[in-house]
Design an enzyme around this catalytic site. Structure first.
Site, PDB file in Angstrom:
ATOM      1  N   ILE A 173      13.318  -1.597  20.624  1.00  0.00           N
ATOM      2  CA  ILE A 173      13.090  -0.273  20.212  1.00  0.00           C
ATOM      3  C   ILE A 173      13.597   1.176  21.091  1.00  0.00           C
ATOM      4  CG2 ILE A 173      11.277   1.818  19.234  1.00  0.00           C
ATOM      5  CD1 ILE A 173       9.976  -0.968  18.189  1.00  0.00           C
ATOM      6  N   HIS A 221      44.315 -13.367  13.920  1.00  0.00           N
ATOM      7  CA  HIS A 221      44.300 -12.237  15.624  1.00  0.00           C
ATOM      8  C   HIS A 221      45.602 -10.594  14.546  1.00  0.00           C
ATOM      9  CE1 HIS A 221      46.026 -10.659  19.272  1.00  0.00           C
ATOM     10  NE2 HIS A 221      47.371 -10.973  18.120  1.00  0.00           N
ATOM     11  N   ALA A 266      11.650  -0.887  28.358  1.00  0.00           N
ATOM     12  CA  ALA A 266      13.058  -1.316  28.318  1.00  0.00           C
ATOM     13  C   ALA A 266      13.097  -2.598  27.043  1.00  0.00           C
ATOM     14  CB  ALA A 266      13.240  -1.326  29.470  1.00  0.00           C
ATOM     15  N   GLY A 276      -4.412  -4.290  -0.169  1.00  0.00           N
ATOM     16  CA  GLY A 276      -4.891  -5.871  -0.797  1.00  0.00           C
ATOM     17  C   GLY A 276      -5.337  -6.374   0.091  1.00  0.00           C
ATOM     18  N   LYS A 290       1.024  -1.334   0.391  1.00  0.00           N
ATOM     19  CA  LYS A 290       0.288  -0.026  -0.019  1.00  0.00           C
ATOM     20  C   LYS A 290       0.784   1.198   0.063  1.00  0.00           C
ATOM     21  CE  LYS A 290      -1.118  -0.434   5.046  1.00  0.00           C
ATOM     22  NZ  LYS A 290      -0.019  -0.341   5.221  1.00  0.00           N
ATOM     23  N   LYS A 345      19.078   2.346  12.238  1.00  0.00           N
ATOM     24  CA  LYS A 345      20.902   2.073  12.063  1.00  0.00           C
ATOM     25  C   LYS A 345      21.545   3.219  11.903  1.00  0.00           C
ATOM     26  CE  LYS A 345      19.347  -0.407  13.916  1.00  0.00           C
ATOM     27  NZ  LYS A 345      18.084  -1.207  14.836  1.00  0.00           N
ATOM     28  N   SER A 405       3.244  -6.021  11.186  1.00  0.00           N
ATOM     29  CA  SER A 405       2.688  -5.118  12.309  1.00  0.00           C
ATOM     30  C   SER A 405       3.101  -3.504  12.555  1.00  0.00           C
ATOM     31  CB  SER A 405       3.991  -6.210  13.842  1.00  0.00           C
ATOM     32  OG  SER A 405       5.149  -5.713  13.126  1.00  0.00           O
ATOM     33  N   THR A 420       2.007  -8.332   6.140  1.00  0.00           N
ATOM     34  CA  THR A 420       1.741  -7.332   6.106  1.00  0.00           C
ATOM     35  C   THR A 420       2.230  -7.001   7.099  1.00  0.00           C
ATOM     36  OG1 THR A 420      -0.375  -8.868   7.289  1.00  0.00           O
ATOM     37  CG2 THR A 420      -0.726  -7.560   5.085  1.00  0.00           C
ATOM     38  N   GLY A 448       9.092  -2.590   1.051  1.00  0.00           N
ATOM     39  CA  GLY A 448      10.664  -2.767   1.689  1.00  0.00           C
ATOM     40  C   GLY A 448       9.790  -2.737   3.209  1.00  0.00           C
TER      41      GLY A 448
HETATM   42  P1  NAI Z   1       9.767  -5.410  23.061  1.00  0.00           P
HETATM   43  O1  NAI Z   1       9.007  -5.994  23.636  1.00  0.00           O
HETATM   44  O2  NAI Z   1      11.060  -5.443  22.488  1.00  0.00           O
HETATM   45  O3  NAI Z   1       9.697  -4.297  24.861  1.00  0.00           O
HETATM   46  C1  NAI Z   1       8.918  -4.256  25.038  1.00  0.00           C
HETATM   47  C2  NAI Z   1       9.142  -3.435  26.285  1.00  0.00           C
HETATM   48  O4  NAI Z   1       7.835  -2.488  27.150  1.00  0.00           O
HETATM   49  C3  NAI Z   1       8.913  -4.788  27.509  1.00  0.00           C
HETATM   50  O5  NAI Z   1      10.339  -4.537  27.893  1.00  0.00           O
HETATM   51  C4  NAI Z   1       7.973  -4.868  28.474  1.00  0.00           C
HETATM   52  O6  NAI Z   1       7.789  -5.113  29.998  1.00  0.00           O
HETATM   53  C5  NAI Z   1       7.392  -3.460  28.648  1.00  0.00           C
HETATM   54  N1  NAI Z   1       6.186  -2.594  28.928  1.00  0.00           N
HETATM   55  C6  NAI Z   1       5.192  -3.097  28.475  1.00  0.00           C
HETATM   56  N2  NAI Z   1       4.017  -2.577  28.413  1.00  0.00           N
HETATM   57  C7  NAI Z   1       4.406  -1.701  29.751  1.00  0.00           C
HETATM   58  C8  NAI Z   1       4.130  -0.319  30.937  1.00  0.00           C
HETATM   59  N3  NAI Z   1       2.678  -0.589  30.924  1.00  0.00           N
HETATM   60  N4  NAI Z   1       4.493   0.299  31.462  1.00  0.00           N
HETATM   61  C9  NAI Z   1       6.547  -0.294  30.886  1.00  0.00           C
HETATM   62  N5  NAI Z   1       6.869  -0.840  29.982  1.00  0.00           N
HETATM   63  C10 NAI Z   1       5.991  -1.222  29.738  1.00  0.00           C
HETATM   64  O7  NAI Z   1       9.070  -3.984  22.271  1.00  0.00           O
HETATM   65  P2  NAI Z   1       9.748  -3.276  20.984  1.00  0.00           P
HETATM   66  O8  NAI Z   1      10.825  -2.470  21.768  1.00  0.00           O
HETATM   67  O9  NAI Z   1       9.162  -1.838  21.231  1.00  0.00           O
HETATM   68  O10 NAI Z   1       9.891  -4.046  19.945  1.00  0.00           O
HETATM   69  C11 NAI Z   1       8.850  -3.503  19.329  1.00  0.00           C
HETATM   70  C12 NAI Z   1       9.343  -5.813  17.771  1.00  0.00           C
HETATM   71  O11 NAI Z   1      10.405  -4.755  16.993  1.00  0.00           O
HETATM   72  C13 NAI Z   1      10.022  -6.552  19.044  1.00  0.00           C
HETATM   73  O12 NAI Z   1       9.335  -7.808  19.321  1.00  0.00           O
HETATM   74  C14 NAI Z   1      11.060  -6.564  18.082  1.00  0.00           C
HETATM   75  O13 NAI Z   1      12.327  -7.688  18.106  1.00  0.00           O
HETATM   76  C15 NAI Z   1      10.835  -5.679  17.285  1.00  0.00           C
HETATM   77  N6  NAI Z   1      12.491  -4.932  16.695  1.00  0.00           N
HETATM   78  C16 NAI Z   1      13.916  -5.269  16.617  1.00  0.00           C
HETATM   79  C17 NAI Z   1      14.661  -4.095  16.968  1.00  0.00           C
HETATM   80  C18 NAI Z   1      16.085  -5.474  16.451  1.00  0.00           C
HETATM   81  O14 NAI Z   1      15.925  -6.726  15.863  1.00  0.00           O
HETATM   82  N7  NAI Z   1      17.057  -5.012  16.679  1.00  0.00           N
HETATM   83  C19 NAI Z   1      14.667  -3.263  17.133  1.00  0.00           C
HETATM   84  C20 NAI Z   1      14.062  -2.849  16.932  1.00  0.00           C
HETATM   85  C21 NAI Z   1      12.523  -4.016  17.529  1.00  0.00           C
END
Ligand code: NAI
Length: 459
Positions: A182, A438, A179, A117, A36, A53, A143, A141, A41
């Protein structure tokens, strides 16, 4: 109404969808991809992995020029931030890469349809006034950011990662909710550029799912970098009050700031997909249930990536896309879910593949552990990046490597060796007996492998 026919139609042009489309075309299918947004990408390239990054790299250069060059005997004066240039560079990186996918589609003769779609019954996908008929339909699609009740997003001051990739000025005080990957990556960017950053996390730890020992070490390092943390803090609400953002948490006082980044996970994109026309029902987490070969409950309709179970990672979606179309065409296709690495691109990077110590303990697996610090690695010393360690977990009886966890310089690149070793069923002895050049950072893997058998050479 225009009617067209293809062998396969992929809905979604992100890393899962566009890679599946290319692989299917390589295998001889006549492939369509519906997306859409104008650029291909998906989230990853447009508003996710790639722009983040780019900003992580630029902000790290800025922080280094400002604080870390003197020790190398490099004197720099008058270091200034030019945020518009930094943001424009990020946009240029994104543009080049998304245009690259257009080129790959042309090369592989994948037909692109722009628009939303929607499945319109078995073997049919509707895009605007075009109806595509196809024997196979693949849903990819992706997230979108998860919402939190009480957090009033305004698309500006209180927003998600999309807004945090383009703040027009450095916030004075940024509150990050969550934490995870993201929150820590984008929190790091704005901290380096000068913002006060407070991370509010519901759990008593950061980086849920990562090995607890490494997450603990990461927390100490991030605190030294000036990130503030409130752990065990459940955010109840966030709203703009009299020009300030006010964030309220259970059990601790409100925080006032000028921007809020909501980063509490992501949820699958399944709205207006026409799933009801083919009887597909979502699971309790809003995901599309699939079998071993990614087929949904509807024959000929498949799903991969963030809309199905498993980690929401671009490279996981890519693997699934390839395995799915290879299975459709050849009857074979497989993803080794134990071999999917995860990387958090902070400074230092944190990377992992396979089982954590927590996983092994709860499964009652007897393991041996080898650990090696970057402090004892010549290359890390020369780089001046000595924080962190490599940890290898191996089966106590067979010595097979079960998990590798790295926090340290270029951990995201170093983890590839561990993933390859595990894919071939390597033992820690195998890694220890491979010659590593090394002086390289990769020697830390060899030493950690030696340490499993208590014979590390440099510590
Ligand atoms: P995440 O699932 O990694 O972390 C979300 C955090 O928010 C958790 O620690 C959780 O306990 C906390 N949380 C939930 N509800 C809360 C509340 N009410 N108050 C305070 N804290 C709360 O999710 P994130 O960082 O949003 O990333 C989303 C997705 O994107 C993940 O599945 C991640 O794997 C992917 N991603 C991967 C990256 C990478 O591979 N470098 C970079 C960015 C995202």
């Amino acid at each position: 109404m225009t009617a067209v026919t293809h062998d396969l139609v992929v809905i979604g042009g992100g890393p899962g969808g566009y890679v599946a489309a290319i692989r299917a075309a390589q295998l001889g299918l006549n492939v369509a991809c519906v997306e859409k947004e104008a650029p291909l990408g998906g989230t990853c390239l447009r508003v996710g992995c790639i722009p983040s990054k780019a900003l992580l790299e630029s902000s790290e250069r800025y922080a280094e020029a400002k604080h870390a060059l003197a020790v190398h005997g490099v004197k720099v004066g008058g270091v200034e931030l030019d945020l518009p240039v930094m943001l424009a560079r990020k946009d240029e990186v994104v543009k080049t890469l998304t245009k690259g996918i257009d080129g790959l589609f042309r090369k592989n003769k994948v037909t692109r349809y722009t628009g939303h779609g929607q499945i319109a019954g078995p073997g049919k996908v509707q895009v605007g006034d075009t109806e595509i008929s196809a024997k196979h339909i693949l849903i990819a699609t992706g997230s979108k950011s998860a919402m939190l009740p009480g957090v009033e997003l305004d698309g500006d001051r209180i927003g998600t990662s999309t807004e945090a990739l383009a703040y027009p000025a450095v916030p004075k005080h940024l509150v990050v909710i969550g934490a995870g990957y993201i929150g820590l990556e984008l929190g790091s960017v704005w901290r380096r550029l000068g913002a006060q950053v407070t991370v509010l996390e519901f759990l008593p730890r950061i980086l849920p799912g990562m090995d607890a020992e490494l997450a603990e070490e990461a927390l100490k390092i991030f605190k030294k970098q000036g990130l503030e943390f409130r752990l065990g803090c459940k955010v109840k609400s966030a709203r703009v009050v009299n020009g300030d953002c006010v964030v309220e948490c259970d059990g601790s006082g409100p925080v006032t700031c000028d921007r809020v980044l909501l980063a509490v996970g992501r949820v699958p994109n399944t709205e207006r997909l026409g799933l009801e026309t083919v009887g597909i029902q979502l699971d309790a987490k809003g995901r599309i249930p699939v079998g071993d070969h990614f087929e949904t409950s509807a024959k000929g309709i498949y799903a991969i990536g963030d809309v199905i179970r498993g980690p929401m990672l671009a490279h996981k979606a890519e693997e699934e896309g390839v395995a799915c179309v290879e299975h459709i065409v050849t009857g074979y296709g497989h993803v080794d879910y134990n071999g999917i690495p995860g990387v958090c691109y902070t400074e230092p990077e944190i990377a992992a593949v396979g089982k954590t110590e927590e996983d092994l303990k709860s499964a009652g697996v007897d393991y041996r552990k080898g650990s090696f610090p970057f402090l004892a690695n010549g290359r890390a010393r020369s780089l001046g990046q000595t924080e962190g360690r490599v940890k290898i977990l191996a089966d106590a009886k067979t010595d097979r490597v079960l998990g590798v966890h790295i926090i340290g310089p270029r951990a995201g690149d170093l983890i590839a060796e561990a993933a390859a070793a595990m894919a071939f069923g390597a033992s820690s002895e195998d890694i220890a007996r491979c010659c590593h050049a090394h002086p390289t950072l990769a020697e830390t893997l060899k030493e950690a492998a030696l340490a499993v058998d208590k014979r590390a050479l440099h510590i």
